[in-house]
Design a protein around this motif. Sequence first.
Motif, PDB file in Angstrom:
ATOM      1  N   VAL A 135      49.984   7.596  -1.578  1.00  0.00           N
ATOM      2  CA  VAL A 135      48.869   6.958  -0.897  1.00  0.00           C
ATOM      3  C   VAL A 135      47.661   7.897  -0.836  1.00  0.00           C
ATOM      4  N   HIS A 136      47.906   9.209  -0.765  1.00  0.00           N
ATOM      5  CA  HIS A 136      46.791  10.149  -0.715  1.00  0.00           C
ATOM      6  C   HIS A 136      45.934  10.057  -1.969  1.00  0.00           C
ATOM      7  N   ASN A 137      46.531   9.695  -3.110  1.00  0.00           N
ATOM      8  CA  ASN A 137      45.736   9.540  -4.324  1.00  0.00           C
ATOM      9  C   ASN A 137      44.966   8.227  -4.350  1.00  0.00           C
ATOM     10  N   VAL A 138      45.438   7.227  -3.634  1.00  0.00           N
ATOM     11  CA  VAL A 138      44.624   6.024  -3.430  1.00  0.00           C
ATOM     12  C   VAL A 138      43.361   6.404  -2.661  1.00  0.00           C
ATOM     13  N   LEU A 139      43.524   7.201  -1.606  1.00  0.00           N
ATOM     14  CA  LEU A 139      42.366   7.644  -0.831  1.00  0.00           C
ATOM     15  C   LEU A 139      41.414   8.484  -1.694  1.00  0.00           C
ATOM     16  N   ASN A 140      41.978   9.368  -2.517  1.00  0.00           N
ATOM     17  CA  ASN A 140      41.124  10.177  -3.392  1.00  0.00           C
ATOM     18  C   ASN A 140      40.300   9.298  -4.329  1.00  0.00           C
ATOM     19  N   SER A 141      40.927   8.261  -4.864  1.00  0.00           N
ATOM     20  CA  SER A 141      40.207   7.374  -5.785  1.00  0.00           C
ATOM     21  C   SER A 141      39.141   6.565  -5.065  1.00  0.00           C
ATOM     22  N   LEU A 142      39.395   6.191  -3.812  1.00  0.00           N
ATOM     23  CA  LEU A 142      38.376   5.479  -3.033  1.00  0.00           C
ATOM     24  C   LEU A 142      37.149   6.363  -2.819  1.00  0.00           C
ATOM     25  N   ALA A 143      37.378   7.657  -2.609  1.00  0.00           N
ATOM     26  CA  ALA A 143      36.254   8.582  -2.474  1.00  0.00           C
ATOM     27  C   ALA A 143      35.418   8.615  -3.748  1.00  0.00           C
ATOM     28  N   VAL A 144      36.068   8.500  -4.895  1.00  0.00           N
ATOM     29  CA  VAL A 144      35.351   8.481  -6.175  1.00  0.00           C
ATOM     30  C   VAL A 144      34.487   7.228  -6.281  1.00  0.00           C
ATOM     31  N   PHE A 145      35.048   6.067  -5.961  1.00  0.00           N
ATOM     32  CA  PHE A 145      34.261   4.830  -6.006  1.00  0.00           C
ATOM     33  C   PHE A 145      33.040   4.927  -5.095  1.00  0.00           C
ATOM     34  N   ALA A 146      33.260   5.421  -3.865  1.00  0.00           N
ATOM     35  CA  ALA A 146      32.154   5.495  -2.914  1.00  0.00           C
ATOM     36  C   ALA A 146      31.078   6.465  -3.400  1.00  0.00           C
ATOM     37  N   THR A 147      31.486   7.566  -4.000  1.00  0.00           N
ATOM     38  CA  THR A 147      30.524   8.561  -4.462  1.00  0.00           C
ATOM     39  C   THR A 147      29.710   8.051  -5.646  1.00  0.00           C
ATOM     40  N   VAL A 148      30.387   7.450  -6.619  1.00  0.00           N
ATOM     41  CA  VAL A 148      29.667   6.930  -7.781  1.00  0.00           C
ATOM     42  C   VAL A 148      28.716   5.815  -7.351  1.00  0.00           C
ATOM     43  N   ALA A 149      29.150   4.972  -6.423  1.00  0.00           N
ATOM     44  CA  ALA A 149      28.284   3.900  -5.945  1.00  0.00           C
ATOM     45  C   ALA A 149      27.026   4.472  -5.288  1.00  0.00           C
ATOM     46  N   ALA A 150      27.159   5.624  -4.623  1.00  0.00           N
ATOM     47  CA  ALA A 150      25.990   6.242  -3.992  1.00  0.00           C
ATOM     48  C   ALA A 150      25.000   6.760  -5.025  1.00  0.00           C
ATOM     49  N   LEU A 151      25.447   6.954  -6.247  1.00  0.00           N
ATOM     50  CA  LEU A 151      24.578   7.441  -7.314  1.00  0.00           C
ATOM     51  C   LEU A 151      23.884   6.315  -8.072  1.00  0.00           C
ATOM     52  N   VAL A 152      24.299   5.081  -7.845  1.00  0.00           N
ATOM     53  CA  VAL A 152      23.719   3.952  -8.578  1.00  0.00           C
ATOM     54  C   VAL A 152      22.342   3.625  -8.011  1.00  0.00           C
ATOM     55  N   THR A 153      21.366   3.511  -8.885  1.00  0.00           N
ATOM     56  CA  THR A 153      20.005   3.244  -8.432  1.00  0.00           C
ATOM     57  C   THR A 153      19.687   1.764  -8.304  1.00  0.00           C
ATOM     58  N   ASP A 154      20.248   0.933  -9.179  1.00  0.00           N
ATOM     59  CA  ASP A 154      19.921  -0.487  -9.187  1.00  0.00           C
ATOM     60  C   ASP A 154      21.155  -1.315  -8.840  1.00  0.00           C
ATOM     61  N   GLY A 155      21.013  -2.199  -7.857  1.00  0.00           N
ATOM     62  CA  GLY A 155      22.135  -3.005  -7.417  1.00  0.00           C
ATOM     63  C   GLY A 155      22.732  -3.867  -8.503  1.00  0.00           C
ATOM     64  N   HIS A 156      21.901  -4.346  -9.431  1.00  0.00           N
ATOM     65  CA  HIS A 156      22.433  -5.243 -10.461  1.00  0.00           C
ATOM     66  C   HIS A 156      23.404  -4.530 -11.388  1.00  0.00           C
ATOM     67  N   CYS A 157      23.370  -3.185 -11.395  1.00  0.00           N
ATOM     68  CA  CYS A 157      24.191  -2.405 -12.312  1.00  0.00           C
ATOM     69  C   CYS A 157      25.573  -2.083 -11.751  1.00  0.00           C
ATOM     70  N   VAL A 158      25.825  -2.467 -10.508  1.00  0.00           N
ATOM     71  CA  VAL A 158      27.066  -2.073  -9.862  1.00  0.00           C
ATOM     72  C   VAL A 158      28.281  -2.622 -10.597  1.00  0.00           C
ATOM     73  N   HIS A 159      28.179  -3.853 -11.114  1.00  0.00           N
ATOM     74  CA  HIS A 159      29.294  -4.462 -11.834  1.00  0.00           C
ATOM     75  C   HIS A 159      29.773  -3.550 -12.950  1.00  0.00           C
ATOM     76  N   GLU A 160      28.862  -3.175 -13.837  1.00  0.00           N
ATOM     77  CA  GLU A 160      29.236  -2.338 -14.972  1.00  0.00           C
ATOM     78  C   GLU A 160      29.745  -0.967 -14.523  1.00  0.00           C
ATOM     79  N   THR A 161      29.097  -0.398 -13.521  1.00  0.00           N
ATOM     80  CA  THR A 161      29.471   0.932 -13.064  1.00  0.00           C
ATOM     81  C   THR A 161      30.870   0.955 -12.470  1.00  0.00           C
ATOM     82  N   ILE A 162      31.162   0.023 -11.579  1.00  0.00           N
ATOM     83  CA  ILE A 162      32.472   0.001 -10.921  1.00  0.00           C
ATOM     84  C   ILE A 162      33.584  -0.265 -11.928  1.00  0.00           C
TER      85      ILE A 162
END
Length: 593
Positions: A381-408
């Motif tokens: 489960v700790h690696n699930v949490l680690n991966s969630l941190a990655v999603f949240a961090t990359v999402a914080a780097l996205v500049t345009d909302g329309h691009c979130v689909h491709e990025t995620i």
Amino acid sequence: MESRVLLATTNGWSPAIPTRPKQGLATPILCTGFSCRRRGRAVPLRSRGSASRGQCAPLEAKGADKDSEVLVALNGEEEGKKRKGWIHFVGIGGSGLSALALLALKQGFEVSGSDIMWSIFMDELHEAGARLSIGHSASNMERNAGSGLPDVVVVSSAIPADNEEIVHAKLMDIPIYKRDDWLRKITDKYRVIAISGTHGKTTTAAMLSYVLGAMGDDLIAVVGANVPQFSGGNIISGSGPNFVLEADEYDSCFLGLSPYIAVVTNVEWDHVDIFEDEEAVQNIFRRFVRQIRTGGHLILCGDSAGAYALLNDSRQATVSCNVISTSTTLNHGYSITTYGLSSKNDWHASSITRNSQGGQDYVLYYKACQIACISLMLPGVHNVLNSLAVFATVAALVTDGHCVHETINSVRNHLSKFEGVSRRFELIGKVNGCQIYDDYAHHPTEVHAVLQAARQKFPSEPLWVVFQPHTFSRLAALVKDFATALSDADYVIITETYAAREINNLNASESHLATLIRGPSTEYIPRLEDVIDKLALKIPSNMDQDTIILTLGPGDVATVGPELLRRMQKDHKISDNGGINVLCVAGLGESYS
């Protein structure tokens, strides 16, 4: 036409690999720009804004300086105009300083260093051209010809002030940097993404760096362990502007950073030789998050009481509906995002199940919105949490909302290929049905996490644990918690403590720990050689049942697995007609100074 995620680099925009999800793995993206908050009222994600169809805006830090600068030479001139300097590292064999030394080599600096013993990290440094010495002496800071002195000396947190090389550097007026000061110097011109926390920062930093690199980002990364999928071992030597690094609270090292994004995986009492209690740890993390740059981001695990408490003295307003907004602005000028298993977090996971790879699958949510089905190769489960941190961090780097689909979906795709980090539930080898794993776990929470991961991956097999306590102070302070965590095993061997930097003036007792463990059969066997003898005799008598052996601790307990495999090869003739079938997967685990 396939959409491609574009990442900001110093050389322009570099296209990443195609990011369309594979059939059967990803569910449709259900939220437009992650703005949906109504359960059951999902809407498809559509491209909006001025970007052309099929093309996304660059993945870059919102509000950060877009101009990337290279690391300046020690003489203050721009790179290429004059020679790079000579850096000498004292304590170069440790995971943290070795990574900084290797990065300096890759960036063109002359590097030398010393340590009291050889470590696996020094192998790559030697191959890369560093001059390395075993033992500390003023002569280590001289070239073979005896000419010149280092321009700078960088010192590990574990090195005392009366070290001979430090004393000599002071006499010769050579600038001396502790690790935190050096980190401040080399990261000042970059967009720092600092991964901090009592546990999980190494894997999270490696996971994030691997994903960003696979998406085309020319990042710099410094991780505190070898990452098999990194060509540079424990570093990535790109040109920036993103600089991902593992931010260590020990000796307040991370206070030298001014991160644009700070991730806090959890906060608990550890490094008890430095921090008196949990409140002292809380205070140092509070100081750390206050150093986040204006307009930056704090991303933390909302399931960790210690991490969540960092918000108590800085939030300006409460958020309704038990949901924490990613755009909440704090008194210190940065926004926050939380992640965890609880649905109260911004990013959260549900329906966690074991998959056919021995890892786990889960459903990713952003607030009330189902985003995608995620598959990991790593258990626990700790690696699930680690991966969630990655999603949240990359999402914080996205500049345009329309691009979130491709990025995620790109993040999801690359996370499914991440193989892990050395000495983190690392398979060492197999002896018939017996599988030997090694892990760096040295805190009760980490021991519990790795045993939970082993139970998830091997629900029916017996778990044998060889635990080597790390530092007398930690053993004395957390002995009852260690006993509770180790009770999840089926058979436990406790060895003598790996003292590292300490002497036992606390009457810490490994045999006392052994007596406190309730449930599994437990033995105190001080010497590792005797542990290997014991296991070599015990394994053949248990061959009618598959067994999982875990060696736990940062010290030389990592040598037990490889030596046990060699012993089994030597003691038993291997033939096609039977015998002990041995598969060696990994070499000796790392040693840490």
